[in-house]
Design a protein around this motif. Structure first.
Motif, PDB file in Angstrom:
ATOM      1  N   GLN A 121       0.802  -1.142  -0.052  1.00 46.30           N
ATOM      2  CA  GLN A 121       0.024  -0.104   0.150  1.00 46.30           C
ATOM      3  C   GLN A 121       0.778   1.187  -0.060  1.00 46.30           C
ATOM      4  O   GLN A 121       0.530   2.228  -0.593  1.00 46.30           O
ATOM      5  CB  GLN A 121      -0.895   0.037   1.228  1.00 46.30           C
ATOM      6  CG  GLN A 121      -2.114   1.194   1.246  1.00 46.30           C
ATOM      7  CD  GLN A 121      -2.994   1.066  -0.120  1.00 46.30           C
ATOM      8  OE1 GLN A 121      -3.121   0.100  -0.480  1.00 46.30           O
ATOM      9  NE2 GLN A 121      -3.410   2.329  -0.516  1.00 46.30           N
ATOM     10  N   ILE A 122       1.901   1.210   0.571  1.00 46.75           N
ATOM     11  CA  ILE A 122       3.039   2.386   0.508  1.00 46.75           C
ATOM     12  C   ILE A 122       3.485   2.673  -0.741  1.00 46.75           C
ATOM     13  O   ILE A 122       3.469   3.616  -1.291  1.00 46.75           O
ATOM     14  CB  ILE A 122       4.374   2.227   1.489  1.00 46.75           C
ATOM     15  CG1 ILE A 122       3.844   2.059   3.098  1.00 46.75           C
ATOM     16  CG2 ILE A 122       5.246   3.273   1.247  1.00 46.75           C
ATOM     17  CD1 ILE A 122       4.911   1.893   4.237  1.00 46.75           C
ATOM     18  N   GLU A 123       3.651   1.495  -1.645  1.00 46.74           N
ATOM     19  CA  GLU A 123       4.090   1.781  -3.030  1.00 46.74           C
ATOM     20  C   GLU A 123       2.868   2.145  -4.002  1.00 46.74           C
ATOM     21  O   GLU A 123       3.094   3.065  -4.765  1.00 46.74           O
ATOM     22  CB  GLU A 123       4.361   0.366  -3.502  1.00 46.74           C
ATOM     23  CG  GLU A 123       5.710  -0.105  -2.844  1.00 46.74           C
ATOM     24  CD  GLU A 123       7.070   0.797  -3.027  1.00 46.74           C
ATOM     25  OE1 GLU A 123       6.985   1.380  -3.925  1.00 46.74           O
ATOM     26  OE2 GLU A 123       7.481   1.217  -2.004  1.00 46.74           O
ATOM     27  N   LYS A 124       1.647   1.923  -3.574  1.00 41.43           N
ATOM     28  CA  LYS A 124       0.493   2.535  -4.256  1.00 41.43           C
ATOM     29  C   LYS A 124       0.280   4.143  -3.921  1.00 41.43           C
ATOM     30  O   LYS A 124       0.104   4.807  -4.784  1.00 41.43           O
ATOM     31  CB  LYS A 124      -0.771   1.713  -3.813  1.00 41.43           C
ATOM     32  CG  LYS A 124      -0.769   0.360  -4.395  1.00 41.43           C
ATOM     33  CD  LYS A 124      -2.206  -0.457  -3.951  1.00 41.43           C
ATOM     34  CE  LYS A 124      -2.156  -1.826  -4.580  1.00 41.43           C
ATOM     35  NZ  LYS A 124      -3.543  -2.500  -4.035  1.00 41.43           N
ATOM     36  N   LEU A 125       0.721   4.242  -2.450  1.00 45.86           N
ATOM     37  CA  LEU A 125       0.651   5.716  -2.116  1.00 45.86           C
ATOM     38  C   LEU A 125       1.576   6.583  -2.792  1.00 45.86           C
ATOM     39  O   LEU A 125       1.272   7.458  -3.482  1.00 45.86           O
ATOM     40  CB  LEU A 125       0.579   5.887  -0.715  1.00 45.86           C
ATOM     41  CG  LEU A 125       0.673   7.308   0.277  1.00 45.86           C
ATOM     42  CD1 LEU A 125      -0.362   7.967  -0.362  1.00 45.86           C
ATOM     43  CD2 LEU A 125       0.836   6.994   1.427  1.00 45.86           C
ATOM     44  N   ARG A 126       2.986   5.941  -3.059  1.00 42.69           N
ATOM     45  CA  ARG A 126       3.888   6.849  -3.799  1.00 42.69           C
ATOM     46  C   ARG A 126       3.349   6.624  -5.243  1.00 42.69           C
ATOM     47  O   ARG A 126       3.738   7.895  -5.709  1.00 42.69           O
ATOM     48  CB  ARG A 126       5.164   5.955  -3.487  1.00 42.69           C
ATOM     49  CG  ARG A 126       5.868   6.039  -2.290  1.00 42.69           C
ATOM     50  CD  ARG A 126       7.238   5.229  -2.077  1.00 42.69           C
ATOM     51  NE  ARG A 126       7.822   5.536  -0.959  1.00 42.69           N
ATOM     52  CZ  ARG A 126       8.432   4.816  -0.299  1.00 42.69           C
ATOM     53  NH1 ARG A 126       8.703   3.523  -0.482  1.00 42.69           N
ATOM     54  NH2 ARG A 126       9.297   5.349   0.725  1.00 42.69           N
ATOM     55  N   ALA A 127       2.802   5.710  -6.022  1.00 44.37           N
ATOM     56  CA  ALA A 127       2.620   5.901  -7.332  1.00 44.37           C
ATOM     57  C   ALA A 127       1.613   7.121  -7.504  1.00 44.37           C
ATOM     58  O   ALA A 127       1.340   7.716  -8.557  1.00 44.37           O
ATOM     59  CB  ALA A 127       2.017   4.533  -7.572  1.00 44.37           C
ATOM     60  N   VAL A 128       0.707   7.316  -6.347  1.00 47.97           N
ATOM     61  CA  VAL A 128      -0.219   8.514  -6.816  1.00 47.97           C
ATOM     62  C   VAL A 128       0.298   9.908  -6.173  1.00 47.97           C
ATOM     63  O   VAL A 128      -0.590  10.853  -6.101  1.00 47.97           O
ATOM     64  CB  VAL A 128      -1.525   8.339  -6.321  1.00 47.97           C
ATOM     65  CG1 VAL A 128      -2.183   6.881  -6.859  1.00 47.97           C
ATOM     66  CG2 VAL A 128      -1.554   7.833  -4.809  1.00 47.97           C
TER      67      VAL A 128
END
Length: 229
Positions: A121-128
């Motif tokens: 989820q941290i990676e998803k947050l970084r992606a947006v």
């Protein structure tokens, strides 16, 4: 010459799961700012736009009242809730208490696989976390990290309370009109929480939660007080 009717805000709905669907539509309109804090929810207008009776609109408004997005005023109806800086500060205080308790439960007994979903989820947050991304999308990705952590605690009561707090948090940030910090910084402040949970370190987990939510509390309430003044 007759005046043309105002264009509807909503499109007609079918009958399945009607109350929940109305509540979701109104909740999204509130969080996205299409329905402003303090504005009245006109049951007749909303019912007309959606092609439903007033009863499901009224029930949907009551659901939103329980989630903290709407307030009822006797003899006047439902209004989009106005939140003060003091109420917002209290909200963040409650988030710190609940999320600290949830984090400690994760440290003591959550499976490693549940903790691994937080890294994803941290990676998803970084992606947006880009200038082009919509602010609400970034907020939802942020809230999803906390939602997953609380779910991993195994206490459904924590999850139920958090869902309400998350909606109020999103509403407050959307009222401000900007995130409380650089999106990349916000993503990075989740990393110490993840590391503490992986290390099964209760002291570090507590400190990481208090810093992460405490900084949001300080910055958001500061901006809210500026708006009030």
């Amino acid at each position: 010459m007759e005046k043309s009717a105002p264009s509807p805000q909503f499109t007609p709905l079918g009958r399945d799961g009607l109350v929940d669907r109305v509540a979701n539509l109104l909740g999204e309109a509130i969080i996205r700012g299409r329905l402003k804090p303090g504005s009245r929810l006109s049951e007749s207008v909303i019912a007309r736009d959606l092609g439903v009776s007033r009863a499901p609109v009224r029930e949907a408004a009551r659901l939103l009242e329980s989630s903290g997005l709407v307030a009822y005023q006797p003899n006047r109806g439902f209004f989009v809730r106005k939140i003060s800086a003091r109420e917002l500060d209290d909200l963040y205080e409650l988030r710190i208490l609940i999320e600290t308790a949830a984090a400690l439960r994760v440290v003591r007994g959550a499976p490693d696989a549940a903790i691994d979903t937080l890294a994803a989820q941290i990676e998803k947050l970084r992606a947006v976390s880009t200038p082009e991304a919509e602010m609400l999308t970034q907020m939802e990705a942020d809230m999803e990290f906390h939602r997953r952590m609380i779910a991993a605690s195994g206490n459904p009561r924590f999850s139920a309370i958090f869902d309400q707090l998350a909606k109020e948090t999103e509403l407050c940030v959307m009222v401000i009109g900007r995130l409380y910090g650089d999106p990349r910084w916000i993503a990075d402040t989740h990393v110490p929480i993840l590391e503490a949970l992986r290390a099964r370190d209760e002291t570090a987990a507590k400190a990481a939660i208090e810093y992460h939510i405490g900084e949001a509390r300080r910055l958001v309430t500061q901006q809210f007080r500026s708006l009030e003044e």
